[in-house]
Design an enzyme around this catalytic site. Sequence first.
Site, PDB file in Angstrom:
ATOM      1  N   GLY A 279       0.825  -1.215   0.000  1.00  0.00           N
ATOM      2  CA  GLY A 279       0.000   0.000   0.000  1.00  0.00           C
ATOM      3  C   GLY A 279       0.856   1.261   0.000  1.00  0.00           C
TER       4      GLY A 279
ATOM      5  N   ARG B 293       1.101  -5.690  -5.044  1.00  0.00           N
ATOM      6  CA  ARG B 293       1.076  -6.626  -3.923  1.00  0.00           C
ATOM      7  C   ARG B 293       1.450  -8.051  -4.328  1.00  0.00           C
ATOM      8  NH1 ARG B 293      -0.702  -4.507   0.746  1.00  0.00           N
ATOM      9  NH2 ARG B 293      -2.142  -2.749   0.732  1.00  0.00           N
TER      10      ARG B 293
ATOM     11  N   ASP C 169       5.323  -7.844   5.426  1.00  0.00           N
ATOM     12  CA  ASP C 169       5.300  -8.963   4.479  1.00  0.00           C
ATOM     13  C   ASP C 169       6.347  -8.782   3.389  1.00  0.00           C
ATOM     14  OD1 ASP C 169       3.360 -10.569   5.624  1.00  0.00           O
ATOM     15  OD2 ASP C 169       1.723  -9.433   4.713  1.00  0.00           O
TER      16      ASP C 169
ATOM     17  N   LYS D  80       8.203   0.636   5.535  1.00  0.00           N
ATOM     18  CA  LYS D  80       7.082   1.461   5.082  1.00  0.00           C
ATOM     19  C   LYS D  80       5.762   0.889   5.563  1.00  0.00           C
ATOM     20  CE  LYS D  80       4.462  -0.021   2.526  1.00  0.00           C
ATOM     21  NZ  LYS D  80       3.567  -0.770   1.652  1.00  0.00           N
ATOM     22  N   THR D  81       4.838   1.641   5.980  1.00  0.00           N
ATOM     23  CA  THR D  81       3.409   1.330   6.088  1.00  0.00           C
ATOM     24  C   THR D  81       2.727   2.368   6.969  1.00  0.00           C
ATOM     25  OG1 THR D  81       1.654  -0.187   6.739  1.00  0.00           O
ATOM     26  CG2 THR D  81       3.678  -0.413   7.998  1.00  0.00           C
ATOM     27  N   ILE D  82       1.592   2.842   6.484  1.00  0.00           N
ATOM     28  CA  ILE D  82       0.837   3.818   7.290  1.00  0.00           C
ATOM     29  C   ILE D  82       0.296   3.133   8.545  1.00  0.00           C
ATOM     30  CG2 ILE D  82       0.145   5.216   5.302  1.00  0.00           C
ATOM     31  CD1 ILE D  82      -2.757   3.979   5.907  1.00  0.00           C
ATOM     32  N   ASP D  83       0.206   1.805   8.516  1.00  0.00           N
ATOM     33  CA  ASP D  83      -0.388   1.092   9.654  1.00  0.00           C
ATOM     34  C   ASP D  83       0.469   1.199  10.911  1.00  0.00           C
ATOM     35  OD1 ASP D  83      -2.092   0.400   7.681  1.00  0.00           O
ATOM     36  OD2 ASP D  83      -1.847  -1.755   7.841  1.00  0.00           O
TER      37      ASP D  83
ATOM     38  N   LYS E 189     -26.213  17.263  16.633  1.00  0.00           N
ATOM     39  CA  LYS E 189     -27.312  16.361  16.261  1.00  0.00           C
ATOM     40  C   LYS E 189     -26.872  15.033  15.657  1.00  0.00           C
ATOM     41  CE  LYS E 189     -28.087  18.655  11.831  1.00  0.00           C
ATOM     42  NZ  LYS E 189     -29.013  19.239  10.910  1.00  0.00           N
ATOM     43  N   TYR E 190     -25.555  14.851  15.456  1.00  0.00           N
ATOM     44  CA  TYR E 190     -25.126  13.594  14.841  1.00  0.00           C
ATOM     45  C   TYR E 190     -24.099  12.852  15.684  1.00  0.00           C
ATOM     46  CZ  TYR E 190     -27.055  15.412  10.454  1.00  0.00           C
ATOM     47  OH  TYR E 190     -27.885  15.905   9.499  1.00  0.00           O
TER      48      TYR E 190
ATOM     49  N   MET F 299      -8.085   3.359   8.714  1.00  0.00           N
ATOM     50  CA  MET F 299      -7.252   2.300   8.135  1.00  0.00           C
ATOM     51  C   MET F 299      -6.249   1.739   9.132  1.00  0.00           C
ATOM     52  SD  MET F 299      -5.927   2.530   4.283  1.00  0.00           S
ATOM     53  CE  MET F 299      -6.983   1.878   2.999  1.00  0.00           C
TER      54      MET F 299
ATOM     55  N   GLU G 114      -9.852  -0.284  11.512  1.00  0.00           N
ATOM     56  CA  GLU G 114     -10.247  -1.104  10.360  1.00  0.00           C
ATOM     57  C   GLU G 114     -10.243  -2.606  10.662  1.00  0.00           C
ATOM     58  OE1 GLU G 114      -8.708  -0.581   5.966  1.00  0.00           O
ATOM     59  OE2 GLU G 114      -7.289  -1.763   7.102  1.00  0.00           O
TER      60      GLU G 114
ATOM     61  N   TYR H 198      -7.692   5.926   2.341  1.00  0.00           N
ATOM     62  CA  TYR H 198      -7.029   6.343   1.102  1.00  0.00           C
ATOM     63  C   TYR H 198      -6.757   7.854   1.108  1.00  0.00           C
ATOM     64  CZ  TYR H 198      -8.383   1.643  -0.099  1.00  0.00           C
ATOM     65  OH  TYR H 198      -8.511   0.274  -0.072  1.00  0.00           O
TER      66      TYR H 198
END
Length: 553
Positions: free
Chosen positions: A83, A147, A178, A204-207, A244-245, A252, A313, A427
Amino acid sequence: MSKKPISPLQAARAAYKPKLPKALATHGSSMKATKGEPTQSVADQHEIKALFPNTYGLPVVTFDSPSEAKVSALKVGVILSGGQAPGGHNVIAGLYDGLKKINAKSELYGFLGGPSGLIDNKYIKLEGPLVDEYRNTGGFDIIGSGRTKLEKEAQFDKVIENCKALGITAVVVVGGDDSNTNACMLAEYCAKKQSGLLVVGCPKTIDGDLKNEWIEASFGFDTSAKVYCELIGNIQRDANSAKKYWHFVKLMGRNASHVALECALRTHPNITLISEEVAEKKKTLHEIILEIASIVKNRAENGKDFGVVLVPEGLIEFIPEMKLMIEELNDQLAANAKFYETLNTDDEKWQFVNRTLSAAASHTFSSMPIDIQRQLLADRDPHGNVQVSRIETEKLLIEMVVEQLKEWKALGSYTGKFSTVNHFFGYEGRCAAPSNFDADYCYSLGYTASSLIGAGLTGYLSSVRNLTKPADQWIAGGIPLTMMMNLERRHGKDTPVIKKALVELYGKPFLEFAAHREKWALNDEYQYPGPIQYFGPSEVCDITTATILLEKS
Ligand code: FBP
């Protein structure tokens, strides 16, 4: 040829000069690798040593002085794997500049579309003007990513053959756990075959889950989390203005909840679920729903029919009964792939599920809303796993909380209003222009990778440490990939993989969150981080994540 249009910010960012650790910035020729003691893998030492006889036990290296040795021109290949993560282009820029510093005649080749480019021999030569165009920009579009799993001997042979034909003597794999596991296997294979091809990785990884004692952070986590924090802050302001919400935001992070935890620490939402805690406490879906609904009810009693919930996620795979069901589904879909492809209607697919799953798993599956059932049966990723980013967990939670509140309303114990909005942030952040931190960190990682290659090292992950200090105090070096390996059960087999870093429940980031969450649930202590700042005072522009600041405090 007409130039691509660029925004004023892009033009200003193109001029940004990323900072380097002092040792690399001041010497900048080939570097001397100072070697530490031999190392061991994090676990399963005996087995990992037997699987990686040629690359096991390498020492940690640091670069703090130049080398006297004259290094001849190098030809290096690079791939971006998995990713997207902000800063990938700066890894390439740092690698390019580092190689040129070592020897001005060095060349860099970018293999296209990730590992498949390396196997299928699809590449471009990365030259000055092209690299300049991408400096400090987000995205992986300079050479693309993919990938494809690089793990079979036939693929390794292809890589060696393609690199030999081009005269390439080193490959840099920019990827997550991985991809770097595969880099470790490739390094071992190349060493065993005495191919002369060196293999070096970049984390690397945003996770944020490729980290350990030696790798303090994976790149991209800082920028992407900052983008999500800005959006969450804006939503909180809106929620607190309109009153109200209830906003449910899925964030992710394929497995680990680092992104959700980081966002919680920076924005103080009313509820944040942490998957690792759910798994540790073996919470059922029903218990999670009760917890959320109780906070909704308590806030309603104080006249607050609004709030913000963060959902990692990967949550669904950490809830014990869901985990069991998803694992069985993954196995059955893999074992019956051909037959499953012939099934066209939902009914046929559900019959298949009922027939092949255990009674418990089948019960969990059929208790899910129809849309979620369809998402659970959708295409698998290249590892045969369900693609959690496609499962609308946030909607599942909303639907189930609605049901719970209806029950309480019927009993007269809840009188509030529950209007919801759902979001998924992923994303949006993966290709953002890298923050100053990621721009500097990535450039340094790429530059360090060139130093590892210049020193003739293989089987290493480029490492830049001391990250909570100013960049000139960062420490560049390399960590043996085998040092991060352990055995994990994959598809019924013990498999060597880099150990994934999940959120530690006794770690400082989680403890800090846990100490405040009750207050954040009921009071509105929202914090608004605002957008990433690229220019301005250092305390605003160069600040990194709450996670690493707490971990290193
Ligand atoms: P990497 O681990 O390869 O960096 O990718 C992480 C990630 O962004 C996850 O957060 C997410 O689940 C997944 O990629 C989405 O995959 P895809 O890009 O294939 O939709």
